[in-house]
Design a protein around this motif. Structure first.
Motif, PDB file in Angstrom:
ATOM      1  N   ALA A  28       0.796  -1.239   0.000  1.00  0.00           N
ATOM      2  CA  ALA A  28       0.000   0.000   0.000  1.00  0.00           C
ATOM      3  C   ALA A  28       0.829   1.291   0.000  1.00  0.00           C
ATOM      4  N   PRO A  29       1.809   1.460   0.886  1.00  0.00           N
ATOM      5  CA  PRO A  29       2.538   2.740   0.890  1.00  0.00           C
ATOM      6  C   PRO A  29       3.504   2.913  -0.290  1.00  0.00           C
ATOM      7  N   ARG A  30       3.719   1.855  -1.062  1.00  0.00           N
ATOM      8  CA  ARG A  30       4.654   1.931  -2.190  1.00  0.00           C
ATOM      9  C   ARG A  30       3.958   1.866  -3.550  1.00  0.00           C
ATOM     10  N   ASN A  40      -8.480   6.058  -7.048  1.00  0.00           N
ATOM     11  CA  ASN A  40      -9.261   7.277  -6.804  1.00  0.00           C
ATOM     12  C   ASN A  40     -10.363   7.449  -7.847  1.00  0.00           C
ATOM     13  N   ALA A  41     -10.079   7.099  -9.088  1.00  0.00           N
ATOM     14  CA  ALA A  41     -11.072   7.224 -10.161  1.00  0.00           C
ATOM     15  C   ALA A  41     -12.260   6.286  -9.935  1.00  0.00           C
ATOM     16  N   ASP A  46      -8.863   5.371   0.038  1.00  0.00           N
ATOM     17  CA  ASP A  46      -7.958   4.644   0.917  1.00  0.00           C
ATOM     18  C   ASP A  46      -7.332   3.479   0.149  1.00  0.00           C
ATOM     19  N   VAL A  47      -6.052   3.615  -0.167  1.00  0.00           N
ATOM     20  CA  VAL A  47      -5.342   2.614  -0.962  1.00  0.00           C
ATOM     21  C   VAL A  47      -5.341   1.251  -0.267  1.00  0.00           C
ATOM     22  N   LEU A  48      -5.063   1.227   1.021  1.00  0.00           N
ATOM     23  CA  LEU A  48      -5.022  -0.041   1.730  1.00  0.00           C
ATOM     24  C   LEU A  48      -6.381  -0.730   1.699  1.00  0.00           C
ATOM     25  N   PHE A  53      -9.783  -5.024  -0.144  1.00  0.00           N
ATOM     26  CA  PHE A  53     -11.022  -5.405  -0.822  1.00  0.00           C
ATOM     27  C   PHE A  53     -10.707  -6.361  -1.964  1.00  0.00           C
ATOM     28  N   SER A  54      -9.668  -6.043  -2.736  1.00  0.00           N
ATOM     29  CA  SER A  54      -9.287  -6.887  -3.874  1.00  0.00           C
ATOM     30  C   SER A  54      -8.832  -8.266  -3.415  1.00  0.00           C
ATOM     31  N   VAL A  55      -8.059  -8.321  -2.337  1.00  0.00           N
ATOM     32  CA  VAL A  55      -7.600  -9.612  -1.806  1.00  0.00           C
ATOM     33  C   VAL A  55      -8.791 -10.473  -1.403  1.00  0.00           C
ATOM     34  N   HIS A  56      -9.771  -9.866  -0.735  1.00  0.00           N
ATOM     35  CA  HIS A  56     -10.901 -10.628  -0.189  1.00  0.00           C
ATOM     36  C   HIS A  56     -12.010 -10.914  -1.190  1.00  0.00           C
ATOM     37  N   ASN A  57     -12.139 -10.106  -2.239  1.00  0.00           N
ATOM     38  CA  ASN A  57     -13.304 -10.227  -3.109  1.00  0.00           C
ATOM     39  C   ASN A  57     -13.010 -10.692  -4.528  1.00  0.00           C
ATOM     40  N   SER A  58     -11.765 -10.950  -4.835  1.00  0.00           N
ATOM     41  CA  SER A  58     -11.432 -11.471  -6.161  1.00  0.00           C
ATOM     42  C   SER A  58     -11.665 -12.978  -6.192  1.00  0.00           C
ATOM     43  N   ALA A  59     -11.970 -13.490  -7.376  1.00  0.00           N
ATOM     44  CA  ALA A  59     -12.078 -14.939  -7.528  1.00  0.00           C
ATOM     45  C   ALA A  59     -10.717 -15.582  -7.262  1.00  0.00           C
ATOM     46  N   GLU A  60      -9.652 -14.911  -7.729  1.00  0.00           N
ATOM     47  CA  GLU A  60      -8.276 -15.336  -7.468  1.00  0.00           C
ATOM     48  C   GLU A  60      -7.439 -14.078  -7.329  1.00  0.00           C
TER      49      GLU A  60
END
Length: 133
Positions: A28-30, A40-41, A46-48, A53-60
């Motif tokens: 996240a910070p990098r 943002n678009a 909040d980047v983190l 969200f992506s880690v938890h809600n992606s199929a993979e």
């Protein structure tokens, strides 16, 4: 149809593993400015939270890890994955740090990413993405 196996990246400095919350926290910070702009678009600030969200809600979801020196802890330089099936296609995505696009690392990952797109296409059917400009 025979399903393809997940591609394996055979390189001494780069590896791809299933993403964890710890990978998101480290990345996240990098995150690259261009990827922060994409987040943002999408209406997120909040980047983190976006990475988690992506880690938890992606199929993979996977992390690209860079090991600079032997014995050193691998550093997450990108997360990528595929969203759960939605019409008309499943969304592939990638968010990364500047390390992902520098020097030989960029070349190695770009070449290997073609195997991942083929894998996702084989498992999820039509895939795509959109970019905010």
């Amino acid at each position: 149809m025979i399903k393809k196996e997940r591609p394996i990246l055979k390189h001494p400095n780069l590896s791809i593993v299933e993403a964890t919350e710890a990978h998101a926290v480290s990345l996240a910070p990098r995150l690259r400015k261009e990827d922060i702009d994409e987040i943002n678009a999408e209406g997120l600030s909040d980047v983190l939270k976006a990475l988690l969200f992506s880690v938890h809600n992606s199929a993979e979801c996977y992390a690209v890890l860079l090991t600079r020196n032997e014995g050193e802890e691998p550093l997450p330089i990108a997360l990528f994955g595929i969203g759960k099936r939605s019409y008309p296609f499943s969304v592939v995505w990638l968010l990364g740090s500047d390390e992902l696009v520098q020097g030989r690392t960029a070349y190695i990952f770009l070449r290997h990413s073609l195997l991942w797109m083929d894998y996702f296409l084989n498992h999820y059917g039509p895939i795509g993405n959109s970019v905010h400009v």
